[in-house]
Write an enzyme that holds these catalytic residues in place. Sequence first.
Site, PDB file in Angstrom:
ATOM      1  N   GLY A   1    -109.234  -8.045 -17.210  1.00 35.01           N
ATOM      2  CA  GLY A   1    -109.546  -8.106 -18.628  1.00 35.01           C
ATOM      3  C   GLY A   1    -110.961  -7.647 -18.915  1.00 35.01           C
ATOM      4  O   GLY A   1    -111.917  -8.053 -18.262  1.00 35.01           O
TER       5      GLY A   1
ATOM      6  N   TYR B   1    -105.240 -16.298 -24.756  1.00 37.61           N
ATOM      7  CA  TYR B   1    -106.464 -15.705 -25.292  1.00 37.61           C
ATOM      8  C   TYR B   1    -106.264 -15.392 -26.784  1.00 37.61           C
ATOM      9  O   TYR B   1    -105.321 -15.861 -27.397  1.00 37.61           O
ATOM     10  CB  TYR B   1    -106.877 -14.515 -24.450  1.00 37.61           C
TER      11      TYR B   1
ATOM     12  N   ARG C   1     -99.601  -6.956 -23.333  1.00 34.22           N
ATOM     13  CA  ARG C   1     -99.064  -7.955 -22.407  1.00 34.22           C
ATOM     14  C   ARG C   1     -98.825  -9.257 -23.153  1.00 34.22           C
ATOM     15  O   ARG C   1     -99.674  -9.710 -23.934  1.00 34.22           O
ATOM     16  CB  ARG C   1    -100.037  -8.197 -21.247  1.00 34.22           C
TER      17      ARG C   1
END
Length: 369
Positions: free
Chosen positions: A68, A189, A236
């Site tokens: 990430g 997230y 994702r």
Amino acid sequence: MTLWDLWKAVRTVTTLFDRYRLGELDLPNRVVMAPMTRVRAAADGLATPSMATYYAQRATAGLIVTEGVQPSLIGQSNPGTPGLHTDGQVTAWRQVTGAVHANGGRVFAQIMHGGRVSHPETTGLQPVGPSAVPAVGEVFTPTGPKPAPVPRALPTAEVSEHVHSYADAARRAVDAGFDGVELHGANGYLIGQFLSTGANLRTDRYGGSIGNRIRFAVEAVSATVEAVGGHRTGIRLSPGAGIWGATETDVPELYGALLAELAPLGLAYVHLEATTDEEVLLGLRAAWPGTLVVNPAFPMGPRPTDRAAADRWLGLGADLISFGRAFIANPDLVERLRQGLPIAPDDPATWYAGGDAGYLTYPAYRHVA
């Protein structure tokens, strides 16, 4: 036999080592290296020569998706992670993309805005989120794990800034030589926080109904597609995972609605983690008209993806299969899978330890004469 049954029957002959056309990329196999945080970046979020070597060692994957990468300082989740929000970071990433391409590989940058999964000790800023609800558990800081702080709830007028941070990072990624980007909408997230009924208590157009809770994700993906093209954009997702307390109570309807909104955008792929019931995942496969990447392992679960799980999901309709932990200790994972060679174990103590030990020190398989 229905058309769906016929399609599934035809798909069962697909193997991990068949070629695949992904957007404008010709993949030599269907093995994807999944994004994995390794916290090896230098100060100011700069990619390093060691990172270039690490990814280049694994360039035989059909596609690499990087760890990430924060799209802004406030989007940084963990210490030691790389960014794509300064010119210096763009320059530093070119050594990585250049090394992967020199070894014949293809690489997407995963753009990850941590949202509430961050800490002022890491960024110097109060984390933000859809609502003033802290993540569940401890977050990493430069001085060790600390309880997740209460984030600042984003005012409606400020949401757009964070939507467009993904698109801005995507432009920088292409400038840095990446073949595309994957938006991190999984694992609790920022995108996942907006999807969550537990983290998102908003009453404006970004909260409440399913249509409102998917709005942030759709806007972030749409802005990224406008910036770099659908063929360079993936996302994702981890339906029902509940990681960091980002719980969801309406998984099939929520993700079905999200995929329906994303379908017209011409994305390179959707990347699903196996974090909910198989029946739900198969329904999402049937609903998604484009390329589907599946990671058969639950994040950080006891069983990483193996050849058997990969073959099974190819038979169930996945186009590509992502492997995470197996790539840590096996830079030549594709060849090991192809030849049925042993998969070397990795050392979890080195996952986030920094330095080259447990990062660049895993060798390719050595055949004994």
